[in-house]
Design an enzyme around this catalytic site. Sequence first.
Site, PDB file in Angstrom:
ATOM      1  N   ARG A 128       0.828  -1.254   0.014  1.00  0.00           N
ATOM      2  CA  ARG A 128      -0.055  -0.084   0.216  1.00  0.00           C
ATOM      3  C   ARG A 128       1.001   1.297   0.098  1.00  0.00           C
ATOM      4  O   ARG A 128       0.623   2.210  -0.754  1.00  0.00           O
ATOM      5  CB  ARG A 128      -1.097  -0.039   1.088  1.00  0.00           C
ATOM      6  CG  ARG A 128      -1.495   1.388   1.521  1.00  0.00           C
ATOM      7  CD  ARG A 128      -2.622   1.267   2.595  1.00  0.00           C
ATOM      8  NE  ARG A 128      -3.503   0.307   2.025  1.00  0.00           N
ATOM      9  CZ  ARG A 128      -4.309  -0.584   2.939  1.00  0.00           C
ATOM     10  NH1 ARG A 128      -4.250  -0.563   4.104  1.00  0.00           N
ATOM     11  NH2 ARG A 128      -5.295  -1.456   2.167  1.00  0.00           N
ATOM     12  N   TYR A 129       2.010   1.069   0.676  1.00  0.00           N
ATOM     13  CA  TYR A 129       2.689   2.476   0.972  1.00  0.00           C
ATOM     14  C   TYR A 129       3.854   2.005  -0.081  1.00  0.00           C
ATOM     15  O   TYR A 129       4.315   1.164  -0.406  1.00  0.00           O
ATOM     16  CB  TYR A 129       3.196   2.652   2.507  1.00  0.00           C
ATOM     17  CG  TYR A 129       2.201   2.682   3.441  1.00  0.00           C
ATOM     18  CD1 TYR A 129       1.605   3.976   3.512  1.00  0.00           C
ATOM     19  CD2 TYR A 129       1.745   1.720   4.380  1.00  0.00           C
ATOM     20  CE1 TYR A 129       0.631   4.202   4.641  1.00  0.00           C
ATOM     21  CE2 TYR A 129       0.752   1.919   5.077  1.00  0.00           C
ATOM     22  CZ  TYR A 129       0.282   3.163   5.497  1.00  0.00           C
ATOM     23  OH  TYR A 129      -0.857   3.373   6.636  1.00  0.00           O
ATOM     24  N   ARG A 132       6.930  -0.134   1.917  1.00  0.00           N
ATOM     25  CA  ARG A 132       6.979  -1.063   2.930  1.00  0.00           C
ATOM     26  C   ARG A 132       5.766  -2.033   2.401  1.00  0.00           C
ATOM     27  O   ARG A 132       4.777  -1.305   2.062  1.00  0.00           O
ATOM     28  CB  ARG A 132       7.008  -0.529   4.167  1.00  0.00           C
ATOM     29  CG  ARG A 132       5.967   0.516   4.572  1.00  0.00           C
ATOM     30  CD  ARG A 132       6.215   1.422   5.668  1.00  0.00           C
ATOM     31  NE  ARG A 132       5.437   2.395   6.311  1.00  0.00           N
ATOM     32  CZ  ARG A 132       4.921   3.372   5.786  1.00  0.00           C
ATOM     33  NH1 ARG A 132       5.694   3.504   4.435  1.00  0.00           N
ATOM     34  NH2 ARG A 132       3.936   4.080   6.094  1.00  0.00           N
ATOM     35  N   CYS A 141      -4.060 -17.704  15.297  1.00  0.00           N
ATOM     36  CA  CYS A 141      -3.418 -16.880  16.426  1.00  0.00           C
ATOM     37  C   CYS A 141      -3.514 -17.750  17.595  1.00  0.00           C
ATOM     38  O   CYS A 141      -4.233 -18.784  17.712  1.00  0.00           O
ATOM     39  CB  CYS A 141      -4.453 -15.508  16.759  1.00  0.00           C
ATOM     40  SG  CYS A 141      -4.355 -14.541  15.096  1.00  0.00           S
ATOM     41  N   CYS A 145      -9.007 -12.224  18.962  1.00  0.00           N
ATOM     42  CA  CYS A 145      -9.839 -10.652  19.523  1.00  0.00           C
ATOM     43  C   CYS A 145     -11.154 -10.624  18.510  1.00  0.00           C
ATOM     44  O   CYS A 145     -10.801 -11.028  17.569  1.00  0.00           O
ATOM     45  CB  CYS A 145      -8.566  -9.642  19.150  1.00  0.00           C
ATOM     46  SG  CYS A 145      -7.101 -10.116  19.536  1.00  0.00           S
ATOM     47  N   CYS A 148     -10.937  -8.187  15.607  1.00  0.00           N
ATOM     48  CA  CYS A 148      -9.908  -8.575  14.635  1.00  0.00           C
ATOM     49  C   CYS A 148     -10.288  -8.041  13.167  1.00  0.00           C
ATOM     50  O   CYS A 148     -11.361  -8.371  12.872  1.00  0.00           O
ATOM     51  CB  CYS A 148      -9.551 -10.087  14.567  1.00  0.00           C
ATOM     52  SG  CYS A 148      -8.136 -10.386  13.354  1.00  0.00           S
ATOM     53  N   ARG A 150      -8.783  -8.476  10.593  1.00  0.00           N
ATOM     54  CA  ARG A 150      -8.604  -9.519   9.554  1.00  0.00           C
ATOM     55  C   ARG A 150      -9.278 -10.794   9.873  1.00  0.00           C
ATOM     56  O   ARG A 150      -8.902 -11.803   9.537  1.00  0.00           O
ATOM     57  CB  ARG A 150      -7.112 -10.001   9.455  1.00  0.00           C
ATOM     58  CG  ARG A 150      -6.231  -8.810   8.680  1.00  0.00           C
ATOM     59  CD  ARG A 150      -5.007  -9.359   8.129  1.00  0.00           C
ATOM     60  NE  ARG A 150      -4.244  -7.893   8.287  1.00  0.00           N
ATOM     61  CZ  ARG A 150      -3.284  -7.593   8.898  1.00  0.00           C
ATOM     62  NH1 ARG A 150      -2.894  -8.306   9.927  1.00  0.00           N
ATOM     63  NH2 ARG A 150      -2.912  -6.229   8.808  1.00  0.00           N
ATOM     64  N   ASP A 308     -11.410  -0.566  13.825  1.00  0.00           N
ATOM     65  CA  ASP A 308     -11.828  -0.782  12.442  1.00  0.00           C
ATOM     66  C   ASP A 308     -13.310  -1.139  12.104  1.00  0.00           C
ATOM     67  O   ASP A 308     -14.010  -2.030  13.096  1.00  0.00           O
ATOM     68  CB  ASP A 308     -10.687  -1.747  11.413  1.00  0.00           C
ATOM     69  CG  ASP A 308      -9.637  -1.100  11.341  1.00  0.00           C
ATOM     70  OD1 ASP A 308      -9.444   0.208  11.210  1.00  0.00           O
ATOM     71  OD2 ASP A 308      -8.535  -2.136  11.476  1.00  0.00           O
ATOM     72  N   ASP A 345      -7.361   3.756  10.647  1.00  0.00           N
ATOM     73  CA  ASP A 345      -6.787   3.157   9.133  1.00  0.00           C
ATOM     74  C   ASP A 345      -7.935   3.295   8.305  1.00  0.00           C
ATOM     75  O   ASP A 345      -9.131   2.931   8.423  1.00  0.00           O
ATOM     76  CB  ASP A 345      -6.716   1.509   9.320  1.00  0.00           C
ATOM     77  CG  ASP A 345      -5.555   1.116   8.781  1.00  0.00           C
ATOM     78  OD1 ASP A 345      -5.321   1.616   7.466  1.00  0.00           O
ATOM     79  OD2 ASP A 345      -4.773  -0.158   8.865  1.00  0.00           O
ATOM     80  N   LYS A 352      -2.979   4.416   7.320  1.00  0.00           N
ATOM     81  CA  LYS A 352      -3.025   5.130   8.682  1.00  0.00           C
ATOM     82  C   LYS A 352      -3.097   6.553   8.578  1.00  0.00           C
ATOM     83  O   LYS A 352      -2.198   7.090   8.219  1.00  0.00           O
ATOM     84  CB  LYS A 352      -2.138   4.500   9.558  1.00  0.00           C
ATOM     85  CG  LYS A 352      -2.119   3.123   9.735  1.00  0.00           C
ATOM     86  CD  LYS A 352      -0.916   2.451  10.381  1.00  0.00           C
ATOM     87  CE  LYS A 352      -1.020   0.995  10.568  1.00  0.00           C
ATOM     88  NZ  LYS A 352      -0.795   0.381   9.328  1.00  0.00           N
TER      89      LYS A 352
HETATM   90  C1  LIG Z   1       0.210  -0.699   8.932  1.00  0.00           C
HETATM   91  C2  LIG Z   1       0.577  -1.039   7.854  1.00  0.00           C
HETATM   92  C3  LIG Z   1       1.947  -0.547   7.372  1.00  0.00           C
HETATM   93  C4  LIG Z   1       3.200  -0.229   8.205  1.00  0.00           C
HETATM   94  O1  LIG Z   1       2.729   1.051   8.736  1.00  0.00           O
HETATM   95  P1  LIG Z   1       3.750   1.962   9.673  1.00  0.00           P
HETATM   96  O2  LIG Z   1       3.088   3.138   9.732  1.00  0.00           O
HETATM   97  O3  LIG Z   1       4.864   2.012   8.902  1.00  0.00           O
HETATM   98  O4  LIG Z   1       3.826   1.255  10.794  1.00  0.00           O
HETATM   99  C5  LIG Z   1       2.305  -1.245   6.130  1.00  0.00           C
HETATM  100  N1  LIG Z   1       1.550  -1.715   5.410  1.00  0.00           N
HETATM  101  C6  LIG Z   1       0.061  -1.742   5.643  1.00  0.00           C
HETATM  102  C7  LIG Z   1      -0.716  -2.453   4.515  1.00  0.00           C
HETATM  103  C8  LIG Z   1      -0.256  -1.724   6.896  1.00  0.00           C
HETATM  104  O5  LIG Z   1      -1.682  -1.874   7.180  1.00  0.00           O
HETATM  105  S1  SF4 Z   2      -6.122  -8.685  16.181  1.00  0.00           S
HETATM  106 FE1  SF4 Z   2      -6.485 -10.468  14.836  1.00  0.00          FE
HETATM  107  S2  SF4 Z   2      -4.634 -10.993  14.072  1.00  0.00           S
HETATM  108 FE2  SF4 Z   2      -3.962  -9.735  15.987  1.00  0.00          FE
HETATM  109  S3  SF4 Z   2      -4.031 -11.393  17.449  1.00  0.00           S
HETATM  110 FE3  SF4 Z   2      -5.886 -10.676  17.578  1.00  0.00          FE
HETATM  111  S4  SF4 Z   2      -6.964 -12.154  16.375  1.00  0.00           S
HETATM  112 FE4  SF4 Z   2      -4.798 -12.270  15.751  1.00  0.00          FE
END
Ligand SMILES: *Cc1c(COP(=O)(O)O)cnc(C)c1O
Ligand code: SF4
Length: 387
Positions: A128-129, A132, A141, A145, A148, A150, A308, A345, A352
Amino acid sequence: MKENTVPADPLIRSARREEICRIFGESYDPARWNDWRWQMRHRFIKPEQFEELLRLTPAERRGLTMSQEKFAVAVTPHFAELIDPDDPACPIRLQVVPREEELLVGPGDMTDPCGEDHDSPVPGLVHRYPDRVLLLALDTCASYCRYCTRSRLVSQGGLEPLPRRLDAIVEYLEQHTEVRDVLLSGGDPLLMSEDRLDDLLGRISAIPHIEFLRIGSRVPCFLPQRITPELVAVLRKHRVWLSLHFCHAREITLEVGRACDLLADGGIPLGSQTVLLKGVNDDVQSLKELFHALLRIRVRPYYLYQCDPVIGTGHLRTTVQAGMELMSGLRGHTSGYAVPTYAIDAPGGGGKVPIQAQTILEYENGHVNLRNWAGQYYSYFDPPEHA
Ligand SMILES: *Cc1c(COP(=O)(O)O)cnc(C)c1O
Ligand code: SF4
């Protein structure tokens, strides 16, 4: 102020552990309790097990029977011990015991709120960025949570096993020389065996332009027994940074403190991410206690996330206004190191976005009017421009 219910008295502690072990037909044995594989094999998963652990409310009972197929339920004995068995509002309990509200879909709720699937050039990689990427290593996990972000992937078998995806991921990273930072998350990468993790980190760090490796993990919180000298050696070998995940001061137990000592003494830089959750940590006192407890174990609070808008999390979310007010109660009032960046996010894949109450009131002709942490006004003047 919420009381810490972890009894300091080791006799009382082992009495609760005795009860927990009895649910699995065993007696408490400290050596077994401290073995992370034993913890993983004795997780609370079934409604009957929770029935014995806690005095369940009807909403929890329905949540436990109905939400299983939507998003798995699991709680390690270590984390289960921290739950108040009689208080349905217990901040630990709210994070991991499902309620029937999870089945409600609110306006704006999404299955993939951060639009990760859209920004995924190869399965399990989110780019995305500019410099990175996020690598989803595995889909399990130690505990789940309820909020979550995801949940669409985690525990759902939504990800192919990594060995089948890794060649494509490595090839993508090799071609994209602009990527210098890889964040491994999931699921929880620290559930891998040392050998598998070593191989994975080795393959990524062999790519010449990758200079920064980090792992996002809630294992030190849910399963501190996993932090062994062998695991720390693998992390140190690959010069990994860790982003941990804690939501409440009660999570900073003796075992967690020891695990973080092992990591910090082993030279692993430690940060923490917290999700702002209604009834768990949405008051200044709870956040301060958590962030101070983290600093005491050498973990730097990194992000505080607005929760989220994942489907079924409406009952756990606060307003952004509430979040901003909480941040104003922290900044300046305590050590800067104890103040994380509050961020949303951005739904749909905007990344973010840091959120802060207004500190610049006016900025005109090189004249900046500021409001400080105590609500007083100050001015700053830009240097004169040289024509
Ligand atoms: C959070 C995240 C990152 C890392 O973001 P930082 O602000 O550098 O910690 C990189 N890629 C994705 C898709 C993210 O959600
Ligand atoms: S937020 Fe989602 S991915 Fe992270 S520890 Fe909890 S269940 Fe696992």
